[in-house]
Design a protein around this motif. Structure first.
Motif, PDB file in Angstrom:
ATOM      1  N   VAL A 440       0.847  -1.194   0.000  1.00  0.00           N
ATOM      2  CA  VAL A 440       0.000   0.000   0.000  1.00  0.00           C
ATOM      3  C   VAL A 440       0.880   1.241   0.000  1.00  0.00           C
ATOM      4  O   VAL A 440       0.641   2.208  -0.749  1.00  0.00           O
ATOM      5  N   ASN A 441       1.913   1.225   0.806  1.00  0.00           N
ATOM      6  CA  ASN A 441       2.769   2.395   0.885  1.00  0.00           C
ATOM      7  C   ASN A 441       3.720   2.502  -0.288  1.00  0.00           C
ATOM      8  O   ASN A 441       4.086   3.616  -0.692  1.00  0.00           O
ATOM      9  N   ALA A 442       4.097   1.380  -0.889  1.00  0.00           N
ATOM     10  CA  ALA A 442       4.841   1.462  -2.149  1.00  0.00           C
ATOM     11  C   ALA A 442       3.971   2.085  -3.231  1.00  0.00           C
ATOM     12  O   ALA A 442       4.437   2.929  -4.019  1.00  0.00           O
ATOM     13  N   LEU A 443       2.697   1.701  -3.269  1.00  0.00           N
ATOM     14  CA  LEU A 443       1.769   2.300  -4.231  1.00  0.00           C
ATOM     15  C   LEU A 443       1.537   3.783  -3.934  1.00  0.00           C
ATOM     16  O   LEU A 443       1.388   4.595  -4.855  1.00  0.00           O
ATOM     17  N   TRP A 444       1.511   4.161  -2.666  1.00  0.00           N
ATOM     18  CA  TRP A 444       1.328   5.556  -2.286  1.00  0.00           C
ATOM     19  C   TRP A 444       2.524   6.399  -2.749  1.00  0.00           C
ATOM     20  O   TRP A 444       2.356   7.445  -3.372  1.00  0.00           O
ATOM     21  N   VAL A 445       3.733   5.922  -2.465  1.00  0.00           N
ATOM     22  CA  VAL A 445       4.935   6.635  -2.916  1.00  0.00           C
ATOM     23  C   VAL A 445       4.945   6.721  -4.445  1.00  0.00           C
ATOM     24  O   VAL A 445       5.214   7.782  -5.028  1.00  0.00           O
ATOM     25  N   ASN A 446       4.639   5.624  -5.093  1.00  0.00           N
ATOM     26  CA  ASN A 446       4.593   5.582  -6.557  1.00  0.00           C
ATOM     27  C   ASN A 446       3.527   6.545  -7.092  1.00  0.00           C
ATOM     28  O   ASN A 446       3.760   7.280  -8.057  1.00  0.00           O
ATOM     29  N   GLY A 447       2.355   6.546  -6.463  1.00  0.00           N
ATOM     30  CA  GLY A 447       1.268   7.394  -6.924  1.00  0.00           C
ATOM     31  C   GLY A 447       1.565   8.866  -6.771  1.00  0.00           C
ATOM     32  O   GLY A 447       1.237   9.676  -7.652  1.00  0.00           O
TER      33      GLY A 447
END
Length: 646
Positions: A440-447
């Motif tokens: 979730v946080n990898a996706l948040w950083v990516n987003g």
């Protein structure tokens, strides 16, 4: 296209003939589906499954057309196949099959009785709930062919019994209308009206579900096969019953031409990519609201997480960006409080995922990056910024950005499982993952990074977004690396129990594949480390993709088998998920590690279970037998994506 062809050693033997399944679809969410040997092993198998208001609310109509060859001597040879609740398999027409092949997406069976050879082909009309079944005399003859129509009209997830009312049958020209819902048409129709009691579905028995039902033998068609090339055909359709479809032979040829065009439009580099491009087509459907994605056949409908995870593979890797654009706009309209609707199989609009919206951010930025469609980016930019603001303020289920470190935390509501590991048993999440999950946080950083670049591309100021990105990235690099040599799966997770004065939170270091997104995404928060990736591979990688939990971890379950509770308990506790091969290969490539042989097992799998497609799941222990849906969207999409980018 890869060659999908089986001879009598597979076709004529159970369970080999019944463990390989074929699928053809109508572009609406409906389908025809069965096994190589013709034996129906699932309640979902049938020749006409019609989508309802949602793709998952399907109903089964025409179940089977059982061929019987009537020889000049008067002898009768039955070519169908059924298993009964007594354990008997009768008839056993598969024993006369000399070949099955799936060519240009059209399944074809070839039966031999001495020098007599008969073939059957099945296809669906595109954009209409209609199936065409064509029987052709290849050699020998003359003979007659009788076709017994076994029917029902029920929810695809259930059964129908003889202790209830028989299906209503209304005679019409050339056939009959069943339950006012679907129509049969073919030569020389003779109504029958008889229950077939105790038809058994061995796969439902294996899944701990009711395995038996009763079928209504509505009647039979009959036609002459006088010389090679002669055909006997049947059509079944729902919708406008007065609107007769084109001839069955024309529909089969139209399906073949369309399938070739779908493959050609994708511009595949090799037969594997061609096969996957056609497999992807089955999941892209058109509803009243526009394009959508069926998560898997035969029992799933549309799920926003699966749709967005699959987006690049299904749309951008197949040159369907125009449809993809329409889909992204439609999904953006469902945003509420910064969350993407998860319009699931219930037909209700639900907001119950922490990651679907972040996958949506990723899908939009990938669409603009790959296609250059800045108009769409400009249109959706306000909604994407609103997503960020909502996460900063906090939204449903305790989903919010922790102001202390800029990472997303989630959960805290009893009974909720908000990540993709969302299985529950008796209402209790198996892997609740409350806290700050790694993917979730990898996706948040990516987003955040993707949105910042998109914002700058469109001439707006992205300073605030870059600030959020920097804070979250720094925290990610500090918080997630674990002393065990890989990444924590969740940090700040509530401790199940702690001694007086102990910490109420802990960091979960179970070896799971979710951490792969920390290295694989375009704006991943971490640079891949070879030693770490090799440890992850050693614990998780199988020929069909990564396991959901390493075998030496507490709670590992190696077989995804049994009743619903047993399967749900194993779903994310060691079961293999082929879709994860995408982030695994990406991470390996970014680390400069060899990837040439990572897809070999999945490429071979294309002819092992759901023919020409990729399964939802597989056992965590060898031989990693496929489980779950035989045809799964994100499994196909991610294999196609990394295969094309290799």
């Amino acid at each position: 296209m890869i060659e999908i062809r089986f001879g009598p050693q597979v076709c004529g033997e159970l369970p080999a003939a019944s463990s390989r399944e074929w699928l053809v679809t109508d572009g609406l969410g409906g389908y025809a589906m069965g096994t190589v040997g013709g034996l129906r092993t699932r309640r979902y198998h049938g020749l006409l499954a019609v989508a309802g208001e949602t793709a998952a609310s399907r109903r089964i109509g025409l179940v089977s057309l059982d061929p019987t060859v009537v020889l000049p001597t008067g002898g009768r040879v039955r070519l169908g196949a059924h298993e009964w609740s007594t354990g008997v398999v009768d008839p056993r027409g598969f024993e006369l099959l000399e070949r099955f092949d799936l060519t240009d997406g059209v399944p074809r069976w070839r039966w031999r009785i001495g020098d007599l050879v008969i073939e059957r082909e099945i296809a669906m009309a595109y954009g209409r709930p209609c199936v065409a079944v064509v029987h052709r005399l290849v050699s020998g003859g003359p003979v007659r062919l009788d076709l017994a129509a076994a029917c029902t009209w029920r929810d695809a997830h259930g059964e129908r019994r003889a202790d209830g009312p028989a299906p209503r049958l209304e005679p019409v020209a050339g056939g009959a209308v069943i339950e006012g819902a679907f129509r049969l048409a073919g030569p020389d129709w003779t109504p029958e009206g008889q229950w077939w009691l105790g038809v058994h579905h061995r796969e439902e028995a294996a899944r701990g579900l009711n395995p038996d039902e009763d079928l209504w033998h509505a009647g039979r068609f009959s036609g002459a096969l006088d010389e090679p090339g002669a055909t006997v055909t049947v059509l079944a359709w729902a919708g406008d019953l007065a609107d007769e479809p084109p001839p069955a032979t024309a529909l089969v040829e139209a399906a073949r031409r369309r399938n070739r065009a779908v493959v050609a439009a994708a511009q595949p580099d090799d037969p594997v990519e061609a096969t996957l491009a056609l497999a992807a087509d089955a999941f892209v459907v058109r509803t009243g609201a526009g394009p959508d994605v069926v998560a898997g056949y035969p029992w799933f409908g549309a799920w926003s997480r699966d749709t967005m995870t699959s987006y690049e593979g299904l749309f951008l890797c197949t040159n369907r960006a125009d449809e993809g654009r329409e889909l992204l706009r439609a999904y953006a309209a469902t945003l509420s409080e910064g969350m993407l609707a998860n319009t699931a199989d219930t037909g209700r609009v639900e907001y119950n995922t922490v990651d679907a919206t972040l996958w949506f951010l990723h899908a939009v930025t990938r669409h603009v990056t790959v296609t250059g469609d800045t108009d769409l980016g400009d249109e959706l930019l306000p909604a994407l910024h609103a997503v960020v603001r909502a996460h900063l303020a906090g939204t449903r289920y305790g989903i919010r950005v922790d102001p202390a470190d800029g990472l997303i935390t989630q959960g805290g509501t009893p009974g909720t499982a908000l990540t993709w590991m969302d299985a529950r048993v008796h209402g209790v999440p198996v892997t609740p993952r409350t806290g700050k999950p790694v993917e979730v946080n990898a996706l948040w950083v990516n987003g955040l990074a993707g949105l910042a670049e998109l914002t700058e591309l469109l001439g707006r100021d992205a300073t605030a977004l870059w600030g959020l990105h920097a804070k979250a990235s720094d925290a990610f690099r500090t918080r997630f690396p674990a002393p065990v040599g890989w990444l924590h799966d969740v940090v700040d997770a509530p401790a199940p129990a702690y001694p007086l004065g102990g910490a109420p939170y802990h960091d979960d270091d179970l070896l799971r594949p979710n951490q792969l997104l920390a290295w694989s995404l375009p704006y991943a928060p971490l640079e891949p480390d070879e030693a770490t990736l090799r440890r992850v591979a050693e614990g998780l990688l199988t020929p069909l993709g990564p396991r959901s939990l390493a075998p030496d971890c507490p709670g590992f379950v190696g077989r995804h088998r049994g009743g619903p509770a047993d399967r749900d308990a194993a779903y994310h506790q060691g079961t293999v998920w082929p879709w994860l091969i995408g982030p695994f290969v990406d991470a390996y490539r970014r680390a400069g590690l060899p990837t040439d042989d990572l897809l070999v097992g999945l490429e071979a799998h294309l002819v092992e279970f759901g023919l020409g497609s990729v399964s939802e799941t597989a056992d965590g222990l060898a031989p990693h037998a496929a489980t779950g849906c035989p045809f799964q969207a994100w499994s196909v999409a991610e294999l196609l994506r990394v295969h094309r980018s290799g």
